[in-house]
Every structure is written in structure tokens, then in C-alpha cells.
Design a protein around this motif. Structure first.
Motif, mmCIF file in Angstrom:
data_model
loop_
_atom_site.group_PDB
_atom_site.id
_atom_site.type_symbol
_atom_site.label_atom_id
_atom_site.label_comp_id
_atom_site.label_asym_id
_atom_site.label_seq_id
_atom_site.Cartn_x
_atom_site.Cartn_y
_atom_site.Cartn_z
ATOM 1 N N ALA A 152 17.319 -12.479 35.110
ATOM 2 C CA ALA A 152 17.616 -11.182 35.210
ATOM 3 C C ALA A 152 17.956 -10.759 33.880
ATOM 4 C CB ALA A 152 18.939 -11.094 36.420
ATOM 5 N N SER A 153 18.363 -11.346 33.034
ATOM 6 C CA SER A 153 18.716 -11.052 31.687
ATOM 7 C C SER A 153 19.066 -12.248 30.828
ATOM 8 C CB SER A 153 20.581 -10.487 31.578
ATOM 9 O OG SER A 153 21.131 -11.345 31.985
ATOM 10 N N ALA A 154 18.963 -11.921 29.510
ATOM 11 C CA ALA A 154 19.068 -12.804 28.387
ATOM 12 C C ALA A 154 20.053 -12.569 27.289
ATOM 13 C CB ALA A 154 17.642 -13.158 27.691
ATOM 14 N N THR A 155 20.889 -13.575 27.006
ATOM 15 C CA THR A 155 22.021 -13.451 26.250
ATOM 16 C C THR A 155 22.323 -14.859 25.332
ATOM 17 O OG1 THR A 155 23.428 -12.165 27.688
ATOM 18 C CG2 THR A 155 24.799 -12.916 26.175
ATOM 19 N N LEU A 156 22.310 -14.230 23.867
ATOM 20 C CA LEU A 156 22.616 -15.109 22.843
ATOM 21 C C LEU A 156 24.137 -14.944 22.536
ATOM 22 C CD1 LEU A 156 21.926 -17.129 20.458
ATOM 23 C CD2 LEU A 156 21.464 -15.189 19.028
ATOM 24 N N ILE A 157 24.889 -16.007 22.432
ATOM 25 C CA ILE A 157 26.460 -16.174 22.136
ATOM 26 C C ILE A 157 26.589 -16.850 20.796
ATOM 27 C CG2 ILE A 157 28.651 -16.323 22.734
ATOM 28 C CD1 ILE A 157 27.965 -16.210 25.508
ATOM 29 N N ASN A 158 26.784 -16.387 19.693
ATOM 30 C CA ASN A 158 26.764 -17.025 18.230
ATOM 31 C C ASN A 158 28.449 -17.200 18.326
ATOM 32 O OD1 ASN A 158 24.244 -17.161 17.136
ATOM 33 N ND2 ASN A 158 24.307 -14.637 17.058
#
Length: 251
Positions: free
Chosen positions: A82-88
């Protein structure tokens, strides 16, 4: 569809581990990239049947980990998410000494992990998923020290200040596209992590602010890693996430 993809760096301890625990608990696909894999996360995922991938990769090798991420993303079916997230989230604090006493290798490590790797991973994440029609986000975990200078913290402050500013630039880039990613560099507050232990244990003659960090601990002013992770994820879920490219969980 409520199944989301999260890519998280620095997930093996501290707030990163708290983020990973909470993301796993809500049934997402989670890719963790850290110097060492976490047996705890592996056990949690196995018991609950959650979709966890862990890479043991030194983030100082920004090019290598970015190529690996590009190849992995190309192998994914975006229709699953449903979504894509990158957490640095990963960061390194070099020895707490004045810049004149710092070693080049320590400074290079801090800047590679804290600035070069987030930039490289963001570039690959956004470039590889550009044709994905689902919502995408980049959350960079910054620090108040990126916005306020502190003696004997030049390497860490510089990495976080650079993170804030490249996020501002990235927000301008993405705003030009109809399905551009929402991006934010977020300060998570003051957290009781190994970094705080390092700052409290620094020699006061080399670190003028050492007593301030001792007082934060003594006065109970530090968030736990789990509390901080909960605040960060709450901010990430806000409808207005990304409207302000540089923010603080404390408002």
C-alpha cells in the motif's frame, strides 16, 4: 490493502530496534540494514510469521549497500504494498573531542554513515521506485545537534546538519513530480541510548556540555527508545507528513 513496505537502517539497537519492533507488530514487510542482524527481531518475526529481511552491512559502504538495495527493490512487486517508506536512522558519534584532536578515520566514518549513506540510499530508493504508483516516504532521523552547534561534536553536528539540508533539497525535487515522495528530516528528542552514555562519559575538559547530559539523565528527561520510536512513527503517519521538510517531534 494495508500491507506496507519499510526499509530501516540502524535497526539492531536503540530507537532503531524500537522502530523495528513496532513495525513488525503491525504486519508489514520490513527490511532492516544494520552492522549486525538482530536475533531478537528474527525470533519475533519467526513466531509471528511476519515478513522480515535483515542485512548485516556496514553503512560506511554506501555504494555497496545502495547497489544491493536497488537490486532488491527491482525484484519486488509493488502491487503487494500500500506504500513504501525508507527510514534513515543509523548514525555514528565519533569520539567526543575538539576537532583538532579528531582522527580523520573517525570523522570519515561518522560522515559516511550519517550523511553519505542516507543520501545514497534515498537516491536509490526514489529512483528505483519512481514508476511505483503507491505513496512513498523518506524519513531521515536527524537531531537537535544538526541545528544547534556544540563543542567537541563537529563530526556529528555536521552530519545531521547536512542531513537536514539535503532533505530540504530533496523535498524541492520531489515536489516537481505528481507522485513525488513525501520527505522529512525529523529530530526525535533526547533519547536514553548508547550515544547518551558516550556523551555522559566524556571527559569534561574535552566536552564542556558533559554535565548537561548528566543532568538530563538524573532528572529523568530522557525518552526511552520505545517511547521515541512510538513518537516517530506517529509523526510518520500524520496526514501532513512532508509539508515541513525539517521538523521535531516536540513541535
Amino acid at each position: 490493502m494495508t500491507h506496507h513496505l519499510y526499509i530501516l537502517t540502524g535497526a539492531s539497537r536503540g530507537m532503531g530496534l524500537g522502530l523495528a519492533r513496532q513495525l513488525l507488530a503491525t504486519g508489514n514487510t520490513l527490511l532492516c540494514i544494520s552492522r549486525n542482524a538482530s536475533p531478537e527481531l528474527a525470533n519475533r518475526a519467526q513466531k509471528s510469521g511476519q515478513d522480515l529481511v535483515q542485512w548485516a552491512h556496514d553503512l560506511a559502504d554506501a555504494e555497496g549497500v545502495s547497489v544491493r538495495l536497488r537490486d532488491w527493490l527491482q525484484s519486488q512487486d509493488p502491487a503487494r504494498f500500500a506504500s513504501a517508506t525508507l527510514i534513515n536512522n543509523a548514525g555514528v558519534i565519533p569520539p567526543v573531542v575538539p576537532l583538532r584532536q579528531s582522527q580523520p578515520a573517525d570523522l570519515a566514518q561518522a560522515l559516511r554513515v550519517g550523511l553519505e549513506a542516507p543520501m545514497a540510499l534515498s537516491a536509490v530508493f526514489l529512483g528505483t521506485t519512481q514508476a511505483w504508483t503507491l505513496p512513498r516516504k523518506v524519513l531521515n532521523i536527524s537531531s537537535g545537534l544538526g541545528r544547534h552547534p556544540m563543542a567537541s561534536q563537529a563530526g556529528y553536528c555536521a552530519a545531521k546538519a547536512g542531513m537536514d539540508h539535503f532533505t530540504r533539497c530533496l523535498a524541492l525535487d520531489e515536489a516537481l513530480h505528481a507522485n513525488g515522495a513525501k520527505v522529512c528530516s525529523l529530530a526525535p528528542g533526547v533519547i536514553d541510548t548508547d550515544m547518551q552514555v558516550q556523551l555522559r562519559g566524556a571527559a569534561s575538559e574535552a566536552f564542556p556540555d558533559q554535565s548537561k547530559f548528566e543532568q538530563l539523565k538524573a532528572n529523568g528527561q530522557l525518552s526511552s527508545p520505545e517511547q521515541a520510536a512510538e513518537q516517530v512513527l506517529r509523526y510518520l503517519a500524520r496526514a501532513d507528513f512532508g509539508q515541513v521538510p525539517v521538523a521535531d517531534v516536540r513541535g
